[in-house]
Design an enzyme around this catalytic site. Structure first.
Site, PDB file in Angstrom:
ATOM      1  N   GLU A 105      -0.351 -26.989  24.246  1.00 36.35           N
ATOM      2  CA  GLU A 105      -0.540 -27.124  22.800  1.00 36.35           C
ATOM      3  C   GLU A 105      -1.350 -28.378  22.549  1.00 36.35           C
ATOM      4  OE1 GLU A 105       3.159 -26.994  23.325  1.00 36.35           O
ATOM      5  OE2 GLU A 105       3.447 -24.883  22.812  1.00 36.35           O
ATOM      6  N   TYR A 117     -10.663 -28.614  27.318  1.00 38.04           N
ATOM      7  CA  TYR A 117     -10.010 -27.402  27.826  1.00 38.04           C
ATOM      8  C   TYR A 117     -10.965 -26.212  27.782  1.00 38.04           C
ATOM      9  CZ  TYR A 117      -5.919 -30.366  27.403  1.00 38.04           C
ATOM     10  OH  TYR A 117      -5.032 -31.405  27.521  1.00 38.04           O
TER      11      TYR A 117
HETATM   12  C1  COA Z   1      -9.211 -35.743  25.439  1.00 35.53           C
HETATM   13  C2  COA Z   1      -9.199 -36.601  26.695  1.00 35.53           C
HETATM   14  C3  COA Z   1      -7.930 -36.266  27.471  1.00 35.53           C
HETATM   15  C4  COA Z   1     -10.453 -36.287  27.537  1.00 35.53           C
HETATM   16  O1  COA Z   1     -10.371 -37.004  28.774  1.00 35.53           O
HETATM   17  P1  COA Z   1     -11.698 -37.515  29.510  1.00 35.53           P
HETATM   18  O2  COA Z   1     -11.328 -38.006  30.865  1.00 35.53           O
HETATM   19  O3  COA Z   1     -12.417 -38.469  28.620  1.00 35.53           O
HETATM   20  O4  COA Z   1     -12.528 -36.163  29.616  1.00 35.53           O
HETATM   21  P2  COA Z   1     -13.670 -35.841  30.706  1.00 35.53           P
HETATM   22  O5  COA Z   1     -14.564 -37.021  30.862  1.00 35.53           O
HETATM   23  O6  COA Z   1     -13.004 -35.310  31.932  1.00 35.53           O
HETATM   24  O7  COA Z   1     -14.471 -34.703  29.953  1.00 35.53           O
HETATM   25  C5  COA Z   1     -14.667 -33.404  30.499  1.00 35.53           C
HETATM   26  C6  COA Z   1     -15.343 -32.561  29.427  1.00 35.53           C
HETATM   27  O8  COA Z   1     -14.483 -32.435  28.275  1.00 35.53           O
HETATM   28  C7  COA Z   1     -15.283 -32.475  27.076  1.00 35.53           C
HETATM   29  N1  COA Z   1     -14.994 -33.706  26.336  1.00 35.53           N
HETATM   30  C8  COA Z   1     -14.191 -34.733  26.718  1.00 35.53           C
HETATM   31  N2  COA Z   1     -14.148 -35.689  25.758  1.00 35.53           N
HETATM   32  C9  COA Z   1     -14.940 -35.247  24.754  1.00 35.53           C
HETATM   33  C10 COA Z   1     -15.312 -35.794  23.493  1.00 35.53           C
HETATM   34  N3  COA Z   1     -14.852 -36.989  23.063  1.00 35.53           N
HETATM   35  N4  COA Z   1     -16.138 -35.058  22.693  1.00 35.53           N
HETATM   36  C11 COA Z   1     -16.601 -33.864  23.089  1.00 35.53           C
HETATM   37  N5  COA Z   1     -16.308 -33.289  24.292  1.00 35.53           N
HETATM   38  C12 COA Z   1     -15.480 -33.983  25.106  1.00 35.53           C
HETATM   39  C13 COA Z   1     -16.730 -32.462  27.550  1.00 35.53           C
HETATM   40  O9  COA Z   1     -17.100 -31.102  27.719  1.00 35.53           O
HETATM   41  C14 COA Z   1     -16.618 -33.174  28.877  1.00 35.53           C
HETATM   42  O10 COA Z   1     -17.686 -32.903  29.760  1.00 35.53           O
HETATM   43  P3  COA Z   1     -19.057 -33.789  29.645  1.00 35.53           P
HETATM   44  O11 COA Z   1     -18.663 -35.219  29.553  1.00 35.53           O
HETATM   45  O12 COA Z   1     -19.787 -33.444  30.921  1.00 35.53           O
HETATM   46  O13 COA Z   1     -19.741 -33.302  28.409  1.00 35.53           O
HETATM   47  C15 COA Z   1      -9.251 -38.123  26.339  1.00 35.53           C
HETATM   48  O14 COA Z   1     -10.227 -38.329  25.349  1.00 35.53           O
HETATM   49  C16 COA Z   1      -7.919 -38.698  25.856  1.00 35.53           C
HETATM   50  O15 COA Z   1      -7.109 -39.198  26.646  1.00 35.53           O
HETATM   51  N6  COA Z   1      -7.678 -38.640  24.524  1.00 35.53           N
HETATM   52  C17 COA Z   1      -6.440 -39.184  23.952  1.00 35.53           C
HETATM   53  C18 COA Z   1      -5.220 -38.368  24.373  1.00 35.53           C
HETATM   54  C19 COA Z   1      -5.371 -36.876  24.101  1.00 35.53           C
HETATM   55  O16 COA Z   1      -5.901 -36.449  23.089  1.00 35.53           O
HETATM   56  N7  COA Z   1      -4.839 -36.063  25.042  1.00 35.53           N
HETATM   57  C20 COA Z   1      -4.869 -34.620  24.960  1.00 35.53           C
HETATM   58  C21 COA Z   1      -3.538 -34.108  24.527  1.00 35.53           C
HETATM   59  S1  COA Z   1      -3.508 -32.307  24.488  1.00 35.53           S
END
Ligand code: COA
Length: 153
Positions: A105, A117
């Site tokens: 979720e 995702y």
């Molecule tokens: C959402 C979150 C988990 C993403 O983690 P991350 O390590 O930065 O993500 P990644 O670098 O592995 O990104 C993989 C892909 O996801 C997508 N993505 C990740 N962050 C994004 C952003 N801010 N905007 C758009 N796309 C995004 C992109 O497709 C990305 O690939 P790309 O960089 O080659 O375009 C991180 O921003 C976070 O910890 N946020 C706060 C906590 C949270 O929201 N957790 C999820 C709870 S369900």
């Protein structure tokens, strides 16, 4: 780019894992929850270390489905593929244990997480009205059907 390793979460990681959740503005599941879960053989609990903990991944395999309950990377290390690596490793371990799908979720407003995702092939599969508190918000349910030749594993 950060030099990091994906490893199993350890008991001594729990305080920093909870601090990461709080710093990300998320309600933490709490230290007792993580300690209990680390003793649960169905759980898949991972961290990224650089060498201190910079990201967490919390999930378990229930029958044949990986249920993901929380994923966080510290803001200074976002967009470096760290959570993609954690998700890839969790899916690999889950598939090895017989998982055929994964589910989670996510807040309806959390576009970055939904994009992450979706980039793995998760699709929106429903909505839970007012699922979250502080602030109150719907949850989007996202589901992924594991593939035999899974591109991410
Ligand atoms: C959402 C979150 C988990 C993403 O983690 P991350 O390590 O930065 O993500 P990644 O670098 O592995 O990104 C993989 C892909 O996801 C997508 N993505 C990740 N962050 C994004 C952003 N801010 N905007 C758009 N796309 C995004 C992109 O497709 C990305 O690939 P790309 O960089 O080659 O375009 C991180 O921003 C976070 O910890 N946020 C706060 C906590 C949270 O929201 N957790 C999820 C709870 S369900």
């Amino acid at each position: 780019m950060t030099d990091y390793r994906i490893e199993p979460m350890q008991l001594e990681d729990v305080p920093v894992v909870c601090a990461l959740e709080t710093a990300a503005g998320m309600s933490t599941l709490g230290e007792p929850f993580f300690r209990k879960k680390l003793a649960d053989p169905t759980a898949i609990m991972l961290v990224a270390r650089a060498p201190h903990v910079i990201a967490l991944f919390s999930s378990w395999v229930i029958v044949d489905e990986l249920e993901i309950d929380n994923v966080v990377v510290t803001p200074s290390h976002q967009r470096q593929g760290i959570v993609a690596s954690l998700l890839t490793e969790a899916l690999r371990q889950a598939i090895a244990r017989g998982a055929q799908s994964a589910v989670l979720e996510v807040r309806a407003s959390n576009a970055p997480a939904q994009r992450l995702y979706e980039s793995f092939g998760f699709l929106a599969a429903g909505r839970r009205r007012d699922y979250y508190r502080d602030p109150k918000e719907d949850a989007v349910i996202m589901r992924y059907v594991c593939q035999t030749n899974d591109a991410h594993t």
